[in-house]
Scaffold this motif. Structure first.
Motif, PDB file in Angstrom:
ATOM      1  N   ILE A 140     -11.778 170.649 -36.702  1.00  0.00           N
ATOM      2  CA  ILE A 140     -12.310 171.357 -37.874  1.00  0.00           C
ATOM      3  C   ILE A 140     -12.009 170.306 -39.285  1.00  0.00           C
ATOM      4  O   ILE A 140     -12.763 170.523 -40.184  1.00  0.00           O
ATOM      5  CB  ILE A 140     -11.232 172.588 -38.117  1.00  0.00           C
ATOM      6  CG1 ILE A 140     -11.607 173.675 -37.119  1.00  0.00           C
ATOM      7  CG2 ILE A 140     -11.537 173.333 -39.562  1.00  0.00           C
ATOM      8  CD1 ILE A 140     -10.625 174.814 -36.910  1.00  0.00           C
ATOM      9  N   SER A 141     -10.837 169.609 -39.211  1.00  0.00           N
ATOM     10  CA  SER A 141     -10.660 168.826 -40.327  1.00  0.00           C
ATOM     11  C   SER A 141     -11.524 167.694 -40.514  1.00  0.00           C
ATOM     12  O   SER A 141     -11.750 167.329 -41.602  1.00  0.00           O
ATOM     13  CB  SER A 141      -9.099 168.533 -40.217  1.00  0.00           C
ATOM     14  OG  SER A 141      -9.133 167.274 -39.030  1.00  0.00           O
ATOM     15  N   ARG A 142     -12.138 167.373 -39.358  1.00  0.00           N
ATOM     16  CA  ARG A 142     -13.255 166.021 -39.590  1.00  0.00           C
ATOM     17  C   ARG A 142     -14.402 166.517 -39.986  1.00  0.00           C
ATOM     18  O   ARG A 142     -15.125 165.775 -40.366  1.00  0.00           O
ATOM     19  CB  ARG A 142     -13.101 165.438 -38.309  1.00  0.00           C
ATOM     20  CG  ARG A 142     -11.680 164.478 -38.300  1.00  0.00           C
ATOM     21  CD  ARG A 142     -11.307 164.009 -37.058  1.00  0.00           C
ATOM     22  NE  ARG A 142     -10.247 162.967 -37.130  1.00  0.00           N
ATOM     23  CZ  ARG A 142      -8.966 163.479 -37.242  1.00  0.00           C
ATOM     24  NH1 ARG A 142      -8.547 164.703 -37.250  1.00  0.00           N
ATOM     25  NH2 ARG A 142      -8.114 162.646 -37.263  1.00  0.00           N
ATOM     26  N   ALA A 144     -15.063 169.127 -41.912  1.00  0.00           N
ATOM     27  CA  ALA A 144     -15.146 169.948 -43.136  1.00  0.00           C
ATOM     28  C   ALA A 144     -16.031 169.296 -44.231  1.00  0.00           C
ATOM     29  O   ALA A 144     -16.558 168.101 -44.132  1.00  0.00           O
ATOM     30  CB  ALA A 144     -13.870 170.135 -43.456  1.00  0.00           C
ATOM     31  N   ILE A 145     -16.674 170.005 -45.189  1.00  0.00           N
ATOM     32  CA  ILE A 145     -17.465 169.184 -46.370  1.00  0.00           C
ATOM     33  C   ILE A 145     -16.546 168.307 -46.824  1.00  0.00           C
ATOM     34  O   ILE A 145     -17.061 166.952 -47.138  1.00  0.00           O
ATOM     35  CB  ILE A 145     -17.640 170.410 -47.302  1.00  0.00           C
ATOM     36  CG1 ILE A 145     -18.689 171.618 -46.847  1.00  0.00           C
ATOM     37  CG2 ILE A 145     -18.328 169.840 -48.547  1.00  0.00           C
ATOM     38  CD1 ILE A 145     -18.569 172.809 -47.595  1.00  0.00           C
ATOM     39  N   ASP A 146     -15.066 168.284 -47.041  1.00  0.00           N
ATOM     40  CA  ASP A 146     -14.391 167.208 -47.402  1.00  0.00           C
ATOM     41  C   ASP A 146     -13.272 167.046 -46.579  1.00  0.00           C
ATOM     42  O   ASP A 146     -12.213 167.770 -46.739  1.00  0.00           O
ATOM     43  CB  ASP A 146     -13.890 167.638 -48.869  1.00  0.00           C
ATOM     44  CG  ASP A 146     -13.166 166.341 -49.472  1.00  0.00           C
ATOM     45  OD1 ASP A 146     -12.851 165.452 -48.854  1.00  0.00           O
ATOM     46  OD2 ASP A 146     -12.374 166.593 -50.584  1.00  0.00           O
ATOM     47  N   PRO A 147     -13.391 166.220 -45.482  1.00  0.00           N
ATOM     48  CA  PRO A 147     -12.504 166.276 -44.309  1.00  0.00           C
ATOM     49  C   PRO A 147     -11.020 165.695 -44.607  1.00  0.00           C
ATOM     50  O   PRO A 147     -10.066 165.811 -43.967  1.00  0.00           O
ATOM     51  CB  PRO A 147     -13.072 165.443 -43.373  1.00  0.00           C
ATOM     52  CG  PRO A 147     -14.100 164.353 -44.136  1.00  0.00           C
ATOM     53  CD  PRO A 147     -14.525 165.338 -45.106  1.00  0.00           C
ATOM     54  N   THR A 152      -9.636 171.645 -48.147  1.00  0.00           N
ATOM     55  CA  THR A 152      -9.967 171.601 -46.635  1.00  0.00           C
ATOM     56  C   THR A 152      -8.409 171.951 -46.223  1.00  0.00           C
ATOM     57  O   THR A 152      -8.233 172.694 -45.168  1.00  0.00           O
ATOM     58  CB  THR A 152     -10.597 170.460 -46.271  1.00  0.00           C
ATOM     59  OG1 THR A 152     -11.630 170.394 -46.768  1.00  0.00           O
ATOM     60  CG2 THR A 152     -10.720 170.760 -44.907  1.00  0.00           C
ATOM     61  N   ALA A 155      -7.316 175.102 -46.609  1.00  0.00           N
ATOM     62  CA  ALA A 155      -8.167 176.323 -46.040  1.00  0.00           C
ATOM     63  C   ALA A 155      -7.643 176.467 -44.520  1.00  0.00           C
ATOM     64  O   ALA A 155      -7.321 177.540 -43.965  1.00  0.00           O
ATOM     65  CB  ALA A 155      -9.634 175.875 -46.090  1.00  0.00           C
ATOM     66  N   ILE A 156      -7.321 175.321 -43.955  1.00  0.00           N
ATOM     67  CA  ILE A 156      -6.947 175.313 -42.495  1.00  0.00           C
ATOM     68  C   ILE A 156      -5.418 175.766 -42.440  1.00  0.00           C
ATOM     69  O   ILE A 156      -5.054 176.772 -41.667  1.00  0.00           O
ATOM     70  CB  ILE A 156      -7.045 173.964 -41.958  1.00  0.00           C
ATOM     71  CG1 ILE A 156      -8.761 173.456 -41.935  1.00  0.00           C
ATOM     72  CG2 ILE A 156      -6.511 173.750 -40.451  1.00  0.00           C
ATOM     73  CD1 ILE A 156      -8.949 171.951 -41.591  1.00  0.00           C
TER      74      ILE A 156
END
Length: 271
Positions: A140-142, A144-147, A152, A155-156
């Protein structure tokens, strides 16, 4: 140590590393958030790794960076329960009493979360060996629009807050049920000792209860679901298995570890 030690002016400042995020720092931030009173602002500051400790606010709660109390990127070989703690495991222990008090957990509930969740985050972050939860979080983290961005991260972290809260609430119910179990009277049926809960309502029953063959639980008045439930413990089983809608027996599991009946005499018969 308590979370209140880090609250000043109705705010708690948390400092961790920026860049690529991992389950360890995300879970750590989420844990701090779920332990902080709702009226207190939690300010997460993600810094570059070349920032010096003297540049950090004096009362900040620093984790996973700067080699402080809640970092683990050093050569310290200390292990707890056979594992090296990551930042999440260190915080989980440091705020143990807060966790137990805020969520009404007993020692067993706290250990359940530590053994079933926290230790896997620690292990992956210290060894690189992946587990499903870390894999999912990293994915998910990688993508994302801005990892590597703060939005981000927040959000996570928000989803992990929901998950941690659910774990604490679930284990709190287990702790409550263990307190109920400790207060139940004993009945002897066919030379076996059972705990008997006469007040309607399901409770969780552990697989092992010293000296107890099982627990008889009054479930309510729904005869289609079973007025009584029997949960066997310590590997013992019901004498009558694989029954379904036979007389007052609603159901008994093929392996005999539980059953549902509509009369106490049917309970005794199946035991």
């Amino acid at each position: 140590m308590k979370i209140s030690d880090f609250i000043e002016n109705n705010k708690i400042i948390c400092v961790t590393h920026g860049g690529i995020m991992h389950a360890d720092d995300l879970c750590s931030a989420a844990l701090i958030s779920v332990l902080t009173p709702k009226e207190v602002e939690v300010n997460i500051i993600r810094i570059s790794r070349d920032i010096k400790a003297e540049d950090i606010p004096s009362n900040a709660l620093v984790f996973d960076v700067l080699n402080g109390e809640f970092d683990h990127h050093d050569s310290d070989p200390t292990k707890v329960d056979g594992r090296k703690l990551a930042s999440f495991g260190k915080l989980f222990r440091a705020f143990k009493e807060d966790i137990k008090e805020i969520y009404n957990l007993d020692e067993e509930a706290w250990k359940n979360i530590d053994q079933n969740f926290v230790k896997y985050i620690d292990h992956t972050d210290n060894t690189g060996e992946m587990n499903p939860y870390n894999y999912m979080t990293n994915c998910i983290s990688r993508v994302a629009i801005d990892p590597v961005g703060d939005e981000t991260f927040k959000a996570i972290m928000g989803t992990i807050i929901i998950q941690l809260t659910a774990m604490f609430r679930f284990e709190a119910q287990g702790a409550k049920d263990r307190r109920i179990l400790a207060s139940l009277p004993k009945v002897v049926i066919k030379n076996k000792v059972f705990l008997y809960k006469s007040e309607p309502g399901y409770i969780q029953v552990p697989q092992n209860l010293e000296g107890i063959s099982g627990v008889i639980i009054c479930m309510g008045e729904d005869s289609t679901q079973g007025i009584f439930m029997v949960k066997m413990t310590n590997g013992e089983t019901l004498s009558k298995k694989s029954l379904r809608n036979e007389g007052d027996v609603v159901f008994t599991h093929p392996n005999g570890f539980m059953g549902k009946m509509n009369t106490f005499s049917a309970v005794c018969d199946c035991i």
